[in-house]
Write a protein that holds these residues in place. Sequence first.
Motif, short mmCIF file in Angstrom:
data_model
loop_
_atom_site.label_atom_id
_atom_site.label_comp_id
_atom_site.label_asym_id
_atom_site.label_seq_id
_atom_site.Cartn_x
_atom_site.Cartn_y
_atom_site.Cartn_z
N SER A 1 -7.79 12.27 -27.96
CA SER A 1 -8.47 12.26 -29.27
C SER A 1 -8.56 10.85 -29.83
N CYS A 2 -7.45 10.13 -29.75
CA CYS A 2 -7.41 8.77 -30.27
C CYS A 2 -8.44 7.89 -29.55
N SER A 3 -8.48 7.98 -28.23
CA SER A 3 -9.44 7.18 -27.46
C SER A 3 -10.87 7.61 -27.75
N SER A 4 -11.10 8.90 -27.91
CA SER A 4 -12.45 9.39 -28.19
C SER A 4 -12.97 8.87 -29.53
N VAL A 5 -12.11 8.83 -30.53
CA VAL A 5 -12.49 8.28 -31.84
C VAL A 5 -12.98 6.85 -31.66
N ASP A 6 -12.21 6.07 -30.90
CA ASP A 6 -12.59 4.68 -30.66
C ASP A 6 -13.91 4.57 -29.92
N VAL A 7 -14.05 5.31 -28.82
CA VAL A 7 -15.24 5.21 -27.98
C VAL A 7 -16.49 5.57 -28.77
N VAL A 8 -16.46 6.67 -29.50
CA VAL A 8 -17.63 7.08 -30.29
C VAL A 8 -17.93 6.03 -31.38
N GLY A 9 -16.90 5.57 -32.07
CA GLY A 9 -17.10 4.56 -33.12
C GLY A 9 -17.70 3.27 -32.58
N ILE A 10 -17.20 2.81 -31.45
CA ILE A 10 -17.71 1.57 -30.85
C ILE A 10 -19.15 1.76 -30.41
N LEU A 11 -19.47 2.89 -29.81
CA LEU A 11 -20.84 3.15 -29.37
C LEU A 11 -21.80 3.27 -30.55
N GLU A 12 -21.34 3.90 -31.63
CA GLU A 12 -22.20 4.00 -32.82
C GLU A 12 -22.46 2.62 -33.41
N LYS A 13 -21.45 1.76 -33.44
CA LYS A 13 -21.64 0.39 -33.94
C LYS A 13 -22.59 -0.40 -33.05
N ALA A 14 -22.62 -0.06 -31.76
CA ALA A 14 -23.54 -0.72 -30.83
C ALA A 14 -24.92 -0.07 -30.85
N ARG A 15 -25.12 0.84 -31.80
CA ARG A 15 -26.40 1.53 -31.99
C ARG A 15 -26.85 2.31 -30.76
N ARG B 1 -17.03 13.65 -24.33
CA ARG B 1 -15.97 14.54 -23.85
C ARG B 1 -15.04 13.69 -23.01
N VAL B 2 -13.75 13.89 -23.18
CA VAL B 2 -12.80 13.20 -22.31
C VAL B 2 -11.98 14.27 -21.60
N GLU B 3 -11.97 14.18 -20.28
CA GLU B 3 -11.18 15.10 -19.47
C GLU B 3 -9.93 14.36 -19.05
N LEU B 4 -8.78 14.93 -19.39
CA LEU B 4 -7.50 14.27 -19.13
C LEU B 4 -6.74 14.99 -18.03
N SER B 5 -6.11 14.22 -17.17
CA SER B 5 -5.21 14.78 -16.18
C SER B 5 -3.94 13.95 -16.22
N ALA B 6 -2.81 14.61 -16.05
CA ALA B 6 -1.54 13.91 -16.14
C ALA B 6 -0.58 14.41 -15.08
N LYS B 7 0.28 13.52 -14.64
CA LYS B 7 1.38 13.87 -13.75
C LYS B 7 2.67 13.65 -14.50
N ARG B 8 3.65 14.52 -14.23
CA ARG B 8 4.94 14.42 -14.89
C ARG B 8 6.05 14.23 -13.87
N ALA B 9 7.15 13.66 -14.31
CA ALA B 9 8.32 13.49 -13.46
C ALA B 9 8.85 14.85 -13.05
N THR C 1 4.18 10.39 -15.98
CA THR C 1 4.23 9.21 -15.11
C THR C 1 2.85 8.61 -14.94
N GLU C 2 1.82 9.45 -15.04
CA GLU C 2 0.43 8.99 -14.93
C GLU C 2 -0.46 9.82 -15.84
N ILE C 3 -1.42 9.15 -16.45
CA ILE C 3 -2.45 9.83 -17.25
C ILE C 3 -3.79 9.21 -16.87
N HIS C 4 -4.76 10.05 -16.59
CA HIS C 4 -6.12 9.56 -16.34
C HIS C 4 -7.06 10.18 -17.36
N MET C 5 -7.90 9.34 -17.97
CA MET C 5 -8.90 9.80 -18.93
C MET C 5 -10.28 9.53 -18.35
#
Length: 136
Positions: free
Chosen positions: A46-60, A67-75, A83-87
């Motif tokens: 969510s945090c990254s999506s807020v940034d990405v949309v805001g930056i793209l809107e500022k770039a007109r 949409r961000v699809e997240l996958s994560a690995k845990r110990a 241990t790993e997160i991919h967005m």
Amino acid sequence: MKASIEWDGEQRFRARSESGHEILMDGDRGKTGPSPMETVLMAAGSCSSVDVVGILEKARQAVTGCRVELSAKRAEGPPSVFTEIHMHFIVTGEDVGEHHVERAVRLSADKYCSVSIMLGHSVKVSHSSEVRATGP
């Protein structure tokens, strides 16, 4: 910033933010709500999506969806930290420049998203993106 967590029976906990919002979390493998670790993963996206949309809107850029699809690995054992997160960001719109999306994702990852940057101090966080045109 402040928050409170209140036990709601069984393994459910009701989290309340200082701004007055509420999330029900479930420590029983997410039976009735997201688990605390799922909530952390969703917060990073969510945090990254807020940034990405805001930056793209500022770039007109004519963004119609993000949409961000997240996958994560845990110990393996306790504590079962990430241990790993991919967005993977999928941005839709009319004539959205791929270089704009890549730049927005990079800026979020390196400079703006406090959640993923904080996690990145102990977790391998990676990013990818694609642009899909809207239309018939």
